[in-house]
Enzyme design. Structure first.
Site, PDB file in Angstrom:
ATOM      1  N   TRP A 133      32.555  46.143  41.772  1.00 27.96           N
ATOM      2  CA  TRP A 133      32.431  45.033  42.675  1.00 27.96           C
ATOM      3  C   TRP A 133      34.021  44.368  42.908  1.00 27.96           C
ATOM      4  CZ3 TRP A 133      34.824  41.320  39.689  1.00 27.96           C
ATOM      5  CH2 TRP A 133      34.503  41.401  38.133  1.00 27.96           C
ATOM      6  N   ASN A 134      34.957  44.591  42.076  1.00 31.40           N
ATOM      7  CA  ASN A 134      36.229  43.947  41.664  1.00 31.40           C
ATOM      8  C   ASN A 134      37.221  44.259  42.967  1.00 31.40           C
ATOM      9  OD1 ASN A 134      36.613  46.434  40.550  1.00 31.40           O
ATOM     10  ND2 ASN A 134      38.396  45.719  39.573  1.00 31.40           N
ATOM     11  N   GLY A 209      33.950  51.952  36.722  1.00 28.93           N
ATOM     12  CA  GLY A 209      33.606  50.688  35.981  1.00 28.93           C
ATOM     13  C   GLY A 209      33.824  50.845  34.765  1.00 28.93           C
ATOM     14  N   SER A 210      32.970  50.549  33.776  1.00 22.46           N
ATOM     15  CA  SER A 210      33.303  50.148  32.559  1.00 22.46           C
ATOM     16  C   SER A 210      33.190  51.522  31.590  1.00 22.46           C
ATOM     17  CB  SER A 210      32.280  49.362  31.726  1.00 22.46           C
ATOM     18  OG  SER A 210      30.932  50.053  31.736  1.00 22.46           O
ATOM     19  N   GLU A 231      36.859  56.388  36.519  1.00 23.76           N
ATOM     20  CA  GLU A 231      37.745  55.588  36.377  1.00 23.76           C
ATOM     21  C   GLU A 231      37.373  54.396  35.947  1.00 23.76           C
ATOM     22  OE1 GLU A 231      39.726  52.780  36.550  1.00 23.76           O
ATOM     23  OE2 GLU A 231      39.810  52.441  38.824  1.00 23.76           O
ATOM     24  N   LEU A 232      37.769  54.210  34.310  1.00 22.76           N
ATOM     25  CA  LEU A 232      37.155  53.301  33.655  1.00 22.76           C
ATOM     26  C   LEU A 232      37.757  51.992  33.200  1.00 22.76           C
ATOM     27  CD1 LEU A 232      35.441  56.058  31.356  1.00 22.76           C
ATOM     28  CD2 LEU A 232      34.484  54.922  33.558  1.00 22.76           C
ATOM     29  N   CYS A 265      41.395  46.462  37.321  1.00 15.03           N
ATOM     30  CA  CYS A 265      41.393  47.611  36.181  1.00 15.03           C
ATOM     31  C   CYS A 265      42.925  48.150  35.734  1.00 15.03           C
ATOM     32  CB  CYS A 265      40.867  49.040  36.676  1.00 15.03           C
ATOM     33  SG  CYS A 265      39.165  48.961  37.073  1.00 15.03           S
ATOM     34  N   GLU A 365      39.916  45.280  26.601  1.00 10.64           N
ATOM     35  CA  GLU A 365      40.172  44.924  28.140  1.00 10.64           C
ATOM     36  C   GLU A 365      39.678  43.506  28.010  1.00 10.64           C
ATOM     37  OE1 GLU A 365      39.645  46.946  32.216  1.00 10.64           O
ATOM     38  OE2 GLU A 365      37.839  47.159  30.839  1.00 10.64           O
TER      39      GLU A 365
END
Length: 467
Positions: A133-134, A209-210, A231-232, A265, A365
């Site tokens: 969502w970011n 995401g996470s 991509e975390l 991120c 994070e």
């Protein structure tokens, strides 16, 4: 009873959108349609694929007036910045379209008499994109456009917080007259996503995401010989050398730390500054941060909106409080930001000094508007601290010395090394990470390698005819 997903806006806590989950039978139908459409699509000339994708980009840009306020309502970014994401979306999409002929061209080794030899890039089949969502348009386009350009079909599962973004992608492709079946926007839950990944009918999953989400995707893919791109996120550091342009470094690092309320991120989450310039740096950094206007993202004067949810804001508040309980000192007074309200998604920016790596704010994070700043005595100490993290997405060096930046970058565990800039994706370069920041790559020619497979042709010809 129909199951639905509810999108709660961080602007005022209201229900902004609600959609039914895609039924399992409809997911199966989408897979059937994608597989059927991809068999024809892969044979289309690259120029035709480019025409459809370019038309979709143009169609998305034509919806800017609706998209910008939608973004603010869905995830809280101020409307004054909403068009910037669409500009980045177009930059990345057009770059990947433009380089496709070169990136997908056959690889030909040195000629050999009597043989024709080459390696062709073949599409994988069906690509599942799971987007966050970011930066909902930027992250999704990294995979969607090149996947289609490479000859694949695409299924998109967008974050529940940005439900309408998936619908915008579907509408853009509809307006572009993309052949039926090639793109599907699916509203699915975690169980359905796991079933889809493990179905044997998806050949590549690109997830942003996470770390926990990345582990779940890997687990779902276990037993399937499919590609998984992850991509975390990150805990991205900056190192400001004594020879840096102080004003330039401060201006760009403040923006890198607090743009999008720190929900990036590759945002700057920790800064190491040469001790000789440390006092001047933190004073200037705090002064510039005080100029942010926290408030309703639908108002043009707002430069810092709410976090995506009250829960996200509370997690950052707790991280700040924990650091202060361990000796960190806050450079900003939250009373200077009247919109800040505990128990809400509205959170003032914060600059912490007297920090150490025993504090979570320097290792875990944050994904919010807080940054810790530490003095260092030399580049060796800076390198050790930058590498003292489970993440490795980007790192930035602020200096006038190109050789020093390359030397330090070589010793830093990161996917991207910046000099005198940060928080940016250059579509000509591979976007990738190390450690818990993930694996695989998007963008650039390398990104196409993750969306295709090599097929070698070894053709012997010119044999003497039979007597």
């Amino acid at each position: 009873m129909t199951r639905t997903v509810r999108l709660i806006s961080p602007v005022d806590g209201s229900l902004y959108a609600e959609r039914p989950y895609t039924a399992d039978a409809a997911i199966a139908q989408a897979l059937d349609a994608a597989e059927h459409a991809q068999r024809d699509w892969r044979r289309r000339p690259l120029a035709e694929r480019a025409a459809f994708c370019t038309a979709a980009v143009d169609a998305m840009l034509a919806m800017e007036a609706e998209i910008v306020p939608e973004l603010a309502w869905q995830m809280g970014r101020p409307v004054r910045y909403g068009a910037g994401e669409l500009r980045g979306f177009a930059e990345r999409a057009r770059h990947m379209i433009d380089i496709a002929p070169q990136a997908l061209a056959p690889i030909e080794p040195e000629p050999r008499d009597g043989f024709r030899r080459y390696i062709r890039r073949e599409p994988l089949g069906v690509v599942l994109v799971i987007a966050p969502w970011n930066y909902p348009y930027l992250t999704a386009v990294n995979s969607i456009i090149p996947a289609l350009m490479a000859g694949n079909a695409v299924l998109l599962k967008h974050a529940s917080q940005t439900l309408l973004v998936g619908e915008r992608f579907a509408e853009a492709f509809r307006r572009a007259n993309l052949p039926d079946g090639l793109f599907h926007n699916l509203v699915i839950d975690h169980r359905q996503a796991a079933d889809l990944i493990g179905s044997g009918r998806v050949q590549q999953v690109n997830f942003t995401g996470s770390v926990a989400g990345g582990y779940a995707v890997q687990a779902a893919a276990a037993g399937q010989f499919i590609g998984v791109g992850l991509e975390l996120g990150g805990k991205d550091p900056a190192y400001v050398r004594a020879d840096a342009d102080l004003g330039h470094a401060v201006e760009n690092l403040v923006d890198g730390a607090f743009f999008n309320s720190g929900q990036s991120c590759c945002g700057i989450e920790r800064i190491y500054v040469d001790r000789a310039i440390y006092p001047d740096f933190i004073d200037a950094f705090a002064a510039l941060t005080r100029q942010y206007a926290l408030g309703n993202p639908l108002e043009q004067d707002t430069t810092l909106g709410p976090l995506v949810s009250t829960e996200a804001a509370e997690a950052v508040r707790q991280q700040i409080a924990s650091a202060q309980s361990m000796g960190a000192r806050a450079m900003l007074d939250v009373r200077d930001f009247p919109a800040d309200a505990p128990g809400s998604a509205y959170l003032a920016p914060q600059v912490l000094v007297d920090v150490a790596h025993r504090m979570a704010v320097m290792r875990e994070e944050s994904f919010g508007p807080v940054v810790g700043i530490m003095p260092v005595d030399d580049e060796g100490e800076a390198i050790d601290l930058m590498n003292d993290s489970p993440y490795g997405l980007t790192a930035s060096i602020w200096t006038r010395d190109l050789d020093a930046a390359e030397r330090i970058g070589d010793a830093t565990a990161t996917g991207t090394l910046f000099m005198n800039r940060c928080d940016y994706l250059d579509p000509a370069l591979a976007w990738t990470g190390v450690k818990h920041s993930g694996r695989g790559a998007t963008l650039s020619k390398v990104g196409y390698e993750c969306l295709t497979r090599p097929k070698s042709f070894h053709l012997r010809h010119g044999l003497d005819p039979e007597p």
